[in-house]
Design a protein around this motif. Structure first.
Motif, PDB file in Angstrom:
ATOM      1  N   GLY A   1       0.857  -1.429  -0.130  1.00 30.42           N
ATOM      2  CA  GLY A   1       0.017   0.088  -0.018  1.00 30.42           C
ATOM      3  C   GLY A   1       0.749   1.133   0.083  1.00 30.42           C
ATOM      4  N   SER A   2       2.199   1.168   0.454  1.00 32.36           N
ATOM      5  CA  SER A   2       2.912   2.174   0.423  1.00 32.36           C
ATOM      6  C   SER A   2       4.259   1.923   0.493  1.00 32.36           C
ATOM      7  CB  SER A   2       2.559   2.946   1.973  1.00 32.36           C
ATOM      8  OG  SER A   2       3.408   4.223   2.243  1.00 32.36           O
TER       9      SER A   2
ATOM     10  N   ASP B   1       5.986   0.518   3.587  1.00 35.04           N
ATOM     11  CA  ASP B   1       5.749  -0.970   3.687  1.00 35.04           C
ATOM     12  C   ASP B   1       6.837  -1.782   3.234  1.00 35.04           C
ATOM     13  OD1 ASP B   1       3.171  -0.510   4.610  1.00 35.04           O
ATOM     14  OD2 ASP B   1       2.231  -0.772   2.847  1.00 35.04           O
TER      15      ASP B   1
ATOM     16  N   HIS C   1      -6.902   2.905  -1.348  1.00 36.32           N
ATOM     17  CA  HIS C   1      -7.485   4.249  -1.135  1.00 36.32           C
ATOM     18  C   HIS C   1      -6.764   5.476  -1.927  1.00 36.32           C
ATOM     19  CE1 HIS C   1      -4.655   3.461   2.232  1.00 36.32           C
ATOM     20  NE2 HIS C   1      -4.433   4.809   2.495  1.00 36.32           N
ATOM     21  N   ARG C   2      -5.388   5.382  -2.086  1.00 37.22           N
ATOM     22  CA  ARG C   2      -4.774   6.407  -2.715  1.00 37.22           C
ATOM     23  C   ARG C   2      -4.753   6.275  -4.109  1.00 37.22           C
ATOM     24  NH1 ARG C   2       0.220   6.328   1.968  1.00 37.22           N
ATOM     25  NH2 ARG C   2      -1.091   7.441   3.488  1.00 37.22           N
TER      26      ARG C   2
ATOM     27  N   GLY D   1      -1.111  -2.038   5.782  1.00 35.45           N
ATOM     28  CA  GLY D   1      -1.235  -1.724   7.248  1.00 35.45           C
ATOM     29  C   GLY D   1      -2.150  -0.790   7.588  1.00 35.45           C
TER      30      GLY D   1
ATOM     31  N   ILE E   1       1.034  -5.450   7.913  1.00 36.66           N
ATOM     32  CA  ILE E   1       2.343  -4.629   8.124  1.00 36.66           C
ATOM     33  C   ILE E   1       2.216  -4.020   9.792  1.00 36.66           C
ATOM     34  CG2 ILE E   1       3.452  -2.389   7.626  1.00 36.66           C
ATOM     35  CD1 ILE E   1       3.745  -4.400   5.307  1.00 36.66           C
TER      36      ILE E   1
HETATM   37  C1  RP5 Z   1      -1.428   1.662   4.115  1.00 33.23           C
HETATM   38  O1  RP5 Z   1      -1.097   2.669   5.139  1.00 33.23           O
HETATM   39  C2  RP5 Z   1      -0.097   1.175   4.069  1.00 33.23           C
HETATM   40  O2  RP5 Z   1      -0.133   0.007   3.629  1.00 33.23           O
HETATM   41  C3  RP5 Z   1       0.608   1.491   5.016  1.00 33.23           C
HETATM   42  O3  RP5 Z   1       1.018   0.390   5.733  1.00 33.23           O
HETATM   43  C4  RP5 Z   1      -0.052   2.647   5.809  1.00 33.23           C
HETATM   44  C5  RP5 Z   1       0.619   3.725   6.123  1.00 33.23           C
HETATM   45  O4  RP5 Z   1       0.941   4.443   5.066  1.00 33.23           O
HETATM   46  P1  RP5 Z   1       1.951   5.730   4.960  1.00 33.23           P
HETATM   47  O5  RP5 Z   1       1.203   6.596   5.817  1.00 33.23           O
HETATM   48  O6  RP5 Z   1       3.170   5.403   5.642  1.00 33.23           O
HETATM   49  O7  RP5 Z   1       2.264   5.886   3.540  1.00 33.23           O
HETATM   50  O8  RP5 Z   1      -2.021   2.083   3.152  1.00 33.23           O
END
Ligand code: RP5
Length: 163
Positions: free
Chosen positions: A14-15, A18, A44-45, A70, A92
């Motif tokens: 997701g990010s 991660d 979501h993003r 996460g 995560i």
């Molecule tokens: C989730 O939000 C991602 O998988 C990640 O673990 C969590 C936080 O994302 P960041 O704010 O660090 O980009 O979408």
């Protein structure tokens, strides 16, 4: 058993944040000589990116998807809703709830759309890669051989006495 060499695992997360966890998936897949790729896909993003990825996963010859997320961690479930390719979710370790939020979110999929869930964090990332290898090894004896070699090495590394 066939000996297909074109199996591919796609690791999505997701990010960028991660990746420090999900890189362990790639590390194991590399050792097992399994073709893989890594992508940032957020439910979501970047919902359009996520939809396109999941919709085209079969066409792109992906055998297993490993999805790390996460917090509310909806990515694995959303991807699993769009494709029937097996999805393994890696919870995560979140900052606020130590990954319990991620674990419960990923594991509590309502009936009908399964997501295989592993444990939180690095151990989960490693196990997700090993589980994807087990799935692929049903149809690939080379991967089965590599997986057995990895397990034998692990067994040999366990000392008989603590030091
Ligand atoms: C989730 O939000 C991602 O998988 C990640 O673990 C969590 C936080 O994302 P960041 O704010 O660090 O980009 O979408």
């Amino acid at each position: 058993m066939s000996n297909k060499r074109n199996h591919k695992v796609t690791i999505v997360m997701g990010s960028q944040s991660d990746y420090s966890t999900m890189r362990y998936c790639a590390k194991i897949l590399k050792i097992l000589k399994i073709k893989h790729e890594t992508k940032i896909v957020s439910a979501h993003r970047t919902p359009a990116r996520m939809y396109k990825f999941a919709k085209n996963a079969e066409k792109n010859n992906i055998s297993v998807i490993i999805a790390g997320a996460g917090g509310s961690a909806h990515l694995p479930g959303m991807i699993a809703a769009i494709t029937t390719i097996p999805v393994i979710g890696v919870p995560i370790l979140s900052k606020k709830l130590n990954g319990l939020d991620s674990l419960l979110s990923i594991s509590q999929m309502p009936k009908g759309i399964p997501v295989g869930t592993v444990t939180i964090g690095k151990d989960g990332a490693i196990n997700a890669a090993l589980l994807s290898a087990s799935i692929i090894s049903i149809n690939d004896k080379n991967i089965r051989k590599n997986l057995n070699l990895w397990r034998n090495k692990q067994t040999r590394s366990v000392k008989k006495k603590p030091s």
